[in-house]
Design a protein around this motif. Structure first.
Motif, short mmCIF file in Angstrom:
data_model
loop_
_atom_site.label_atom_id
_atom_site.label_comp_id
_atom_site.label_asym_id
_atom_site.label_seq_id
_atom_site.Cartn_x
_atom_site.Cartn_y
_atom_site.Cartn_z
N ILE A 439 5.73 44.05 -43.88
CA ILE A 439 5.55 44.45 -45.27
C ILE A 439 6.42 45.67 -45.58
N GLY A 440 7.09 45.63 -46.71
CA GLY A 440 7.86 46.77 -47.19
C GLY A 440 9.32 46.77 -46.83
N GLU A 441 9.73 45.96 -45.86
CA GLU A 441 11.13 45.93 -45.46
C GLU A 441 11.92 45.01 -46.40
N ALA A 442 13.14 45.43 -46.72
CA ALA A 442 14.03 44.63 -47.56
C ALA A 442 15.15 44.08 -46.70
N ARG A 443 14.99 42.86 -46.25
CA ARG A 443 16.00 42.23 -45.40
C ARG A 443 15.72 40.74 -45.30
N GLY A 444 16.59 40.05 -44.61
CA GLY A 444 16.42 38.62 -44.41
C GLY A 444 16.22 38.31 -42.94
N MET A 445 15.94 37.05 -42.67
CA MET A 445 15.69 36.60 -41.31
C MET A 445 16.22 35.18 -41.15
N VAL A 446 16.90 34.93 -40.05
CA VAL A 446 17.40 33.59 -39.74
C VAL A 446 16.37 32.87 -38.90
N ALA A 447 15.97 31.69 -39.34
CA ALA A 447 15.00 30.87 -38.58
C ALA A 447 15.64 29.52 -38.30
N ARG A 448 15.63 29.13 -37.05
CA ARG A 448 16.12 27.81 -36.67
C ARG A 448 14.92 26.93 -36.38
N ILE A 449 14.72 25.98 -37.26
CA ILE A 449 13.51 25.14 -37.20
C ILE A 449 13.90 23.71 -36.87
N THR A 450 12.97 23.01 -36.25
CA THR A 450 13.19 21.61 -35.87
C THR A 450 12.51 20.69 -36.87
N ILE A 451 13.33 19.93 -37.58
CA ILE A 451 12.82 18.98 -38.56
C ILE A 451 12.69 17.62 -37.89
N PRO A 452 11.49 17.03 -37.88
CA PRO A 452 11.31 15.73 -37.23
C PRO A 452 12.24 14.68 -37.82
N ASP A 453 12.74 13.79 -36.94
CA ASP A 453 13.66 12.74 -37.39
C ASP A 453 12.96 11.67 -38.22
N ALA A 454 11.67 11.51 -38.00
CA ALA A 454 10.92 10.48 -38.73
C ALA A 454 9.50 10.96 -38.95
N ASN A 455 8.86 10.39 -39.97
CA ASN A 455 7.46 10.71 -40.21
C ASN A 455 6.60 10.28 -39.03
N PRO A 456 5.68 11.14 -38.56
CA PRO A 456 4.79 10.72 -37.48
C PRO A 456 3.76 9.72 -37.99
N ARG A 457 3.16 9.02 -37.07
CA ARG A 457 2.04 8.15 -37.44
C ARG A 457 0.82 9.03 -37.63
N PHE A 458 0.40 9.18 -38.87
CA PHE A 458 -0.64 10.15 -39.16
C PHE A 458 -2.01 9.68 -38.69
N LEU A 459 -2.68 10.57 -37.99
CA LEU A 459 -4.08 10.35 -37.71
C LEU A 459 -4.86 10.59 -39.01
N PRO A 460 -6.02 10.01 -39.15
CA PRO A 460 -6.80 10.20 -40.39
C PRO A 460 -7.40 11.60 -40.44
N ALA A 461 -6.54 12.63 -40.59
CA ALA A 461 -6.98 14.02 -40.53
C ALA A 461 -8.00 14.36 -41.61
N GLY A 462 -7.97 13.63 -42.72
CA GLY A 462 -8.89 13.94 -43.81
C GLY A 462 -10.29 13.39 -43.63
N LEU A 463 -10.51 12.58 -42.59
CA LEU A 463 -11.83 11.97 -42.42
C LEU A 463 -12.88 12.99 -42.00
N PHE A 464 -12.51 13.93 -41.12
CA PHE A 464 -13.51 14.89 -40.67
C PHE A 464 -14.04 15.76 -41.81
N PRO A 465 -13.18 16.32 -42.67
CA PRO A 465 -13.72 17.09 -43.79
C PRO A 465 -14.66 16.28 -44.68
N ILE A 466 -14.36 14.99 -44.87
CA ILE A 466 -15.24 14.14 -45.67
C ILE A 466 -16.58 13.96 -44.96
N LEU A 467 -16.53 13.75 -43.65
CA LEU A 467 -17.77 13.62 -42.87
C LEU A 467 -18.61 14.89 -42.98
N ALA A 468 -17.95 16.05 -42.87
CA ALA A 468 -18.67 17.31 -42.97
C ALA A 468 -19.28 17.49 -44.35
#
Length: 484
Positions: A439-468
């Motif tokens: 906080i408070g610093e005025a500067r930039g930052m270089v980030a090298r991130i890995t972007i997946p080549d393809a969409n993963p097969r999604f697990l039904p992540a939304g089912l647990f919140p519905i169950l809860a």
């Protein structure tokens, strides 16, 4: 005095849980903080709703304390600032009162296994209740400091991680109430399985294309700075940042929300915002600003020679819209903003420099479902653009930044975060922070991130919140049926 003495377990749990959050950051307390309260709910004659309400009031007063300095700077009055702070505590305590009532039923029926579901159901409910949705102070949030413990969020969002955090407190409460260790074996096994699943996700390799993202933190107060000089201050701050981004051969430069003016489009003629960016657009950019006049949206803009944009879908209550403005007699001393923004009805992905980016504008960073929807639409990474200047001097900016790694883990893609005066950061898909600008610093930052080549097969992540969420209905209904 006797009633106050009985309230100490609620107060103890509230204090322990607050110590796990910023600014104290004793993160691992989330695993034991609820124990005193849970033990008290198990006792003969315990009042579930009252106990939960006291816990929730104290806990949310601590969580929402940032309202006092924020509103006092806005209105110039500390006493006036205490009004929304206390009211928010009184209102949100109701959620925990319901949770206490249902937890008491679970103890009476020997349904201890349902207590983590009840806690999580309350978290889901208060995160998505129409008009008042505010997913703040979720139990698992402090575990962002321990990425190996965040993996369950990939399978059931942060809410599954919160339910897992309840389990040790529940086991300890049962042990302190006289249960033998052997009788707790199933709960211990559940906790161990959760830990193993989390570690398994954290250790899984990232496969994809590496991109260079330049994250800019201009260091300009966009909330309480002088409006007359804001344009010139921003322009001066961006000069060296653009040079650094170009020198780093960045594939994209990400800037905060509010850095540009209002764009009237499409195709967005070069007015307010592009005056700041004039002659500097040789680096593809992504930033937040306003779009249109009536309706008017908060928008993420991408520019690489062509425009792409996505409008904000979740607005901040009393910040970007005022409920009941036309019929509620709000006092003039509150100095509420004039002119409501409109919320988009469709979640959109921005396409810039050959990349699909999932924008999360400020408040949207708190919502797990938006990260998942962006990933399903093909976003290769998430980009948070924020103005946290409103809350400086409080723990709010740190807790807002803590949400970013959680969204990365849930969606299984990296996240970058640009804030005007901080905290700017980047995290990989496993929740590991790749770098941050204080906080408070005025500067930039270089980030090298890995972007997946393809969409993963999604697990039904939304089912647990519905169950809860369904457990909040199932427990009282089952209890009523069994009483007959």
């Amino acid at each position: 005095m006797a009633r106050l003495a009985k309230a100490w377990p609620c107060a103890a749990s509230a204090v322990l849980l607050l110590l796990a959050f910023p600014p104290f950051n004793l993160s691992l307390l989330v695993f034991v903080a609820l124990t005193p309260w849970l033990v008290s709910l198990k006792e003969e004659g315990a009042r579930g709703f009252r106990s939960g309400y006291i816990f929730g009031f104290l806990y949310m007063l601590g969580q929402m304390f940032w309202e006092v300095p924020f509103v006092s700077r806005w209105t110039g009055s500390i006493p006036l600032a205490c009004i929304p702070w206390i009211l928010s505590g009184l209102l949100t305590a109701t959620y925990f009162g319901i949770g206490g009532w249902l937890t008491r039923i679970c103890w009476q029926r020997n349904w201890a296994w349902a207590i983590p579901l009840i806690w999580t159901g309350i978290e889901v409910f208060r995160s998505y209740i129409p008009g008042l949705a505010f997913p703040w102070g979720l139990l698992a949030t402090p575990l962002c400091n321990y990425p190996p413990l965040m993996g369950l969020a990939h399978y059931g969002l942060i809410y599954l991680a919160s339910a897992w955090c309840v389990v040790p407190s529940l086991l300890l409460a049962q042990f302190l109430s006289g249960a033998k260790v052997i009788s707790l074996r199933h709960g211990i096994l559940v906790f161990v399985i959760g830990l193993a699943a989390s570690l398994l996700y954290w250790n899984s390799p990232e496969v994809g294309t590496v991109k260079t993202i330049y994250i800019a933190q201009p260091g300009v107060d966009l909330a309480f700075g002088d409006p007359a000089t804001e344009h010139s201050r921003v322009a001066a701050a961006l000069g060296p940042l653009f040079k650094s981004a170009k020198a780093a051969k960045a594939d994209l430069m990400v800037l905060p929300e509010g850095i540009g003016g209002t764009m009237v489009g499409p195709p967005f003629p070069a007015i307010d915002a592009m005056e700041i960016f004039r002659d500097r657009t040789d680096v593809p950019i992504l930033y937040g600003g306003n779009r249109g006049e009536s309706p008017r949206y908060q928008t993420a803009f991408g520019y690489d020679g062509k425009w792409s944009f996505a409008d904000k879908t979740r607005l901040v209550i009393f910040g970007e819209f005022v409920p009941g403005r036309s019929w509620v007699p709000y006092p003039p001393s509150f100095k509420l903003p004039s002119g409501d923004l409109d919320a988009a009805t469709v979640v959109s992905t921005v396409h810039v420099n050959g990349m699909a980016v999932g924008p999360l504008l400020c408040f949207e960073e708190l919502f797990p479902d938006l990260a998942i929807r962006q990933r399903k639409q093909g976003a290769g990474f998430l980009a948070v653009m924020s103005i946290d200047d409103w809350y400086m001097g409080t723990a709010a900016p740190e807790q807002l930044a803590a949400a970013a790694p959680w969204r990365a883990v849930e969606a299984g893609i990296p996240v970058v975060r640009s804030a005007s005066t901080g905290i700017s950061m980047a995290a990989d898909a496993r929740g590991n922070v790749l770098g941050a600008i204080p906080i408070g610093e005025a500067r930039g930052m270089v980030a090298r991130i890995t972007i997946p080549d393809a969409n993963p097969r999604f697990l039904p992540a939304g089912l647990f919140p519905i169950l809860a969420l369904l457990s909040l209905i199932a427990v009282p209904v089952a209890n009523r049926v069994l009483r007959r």
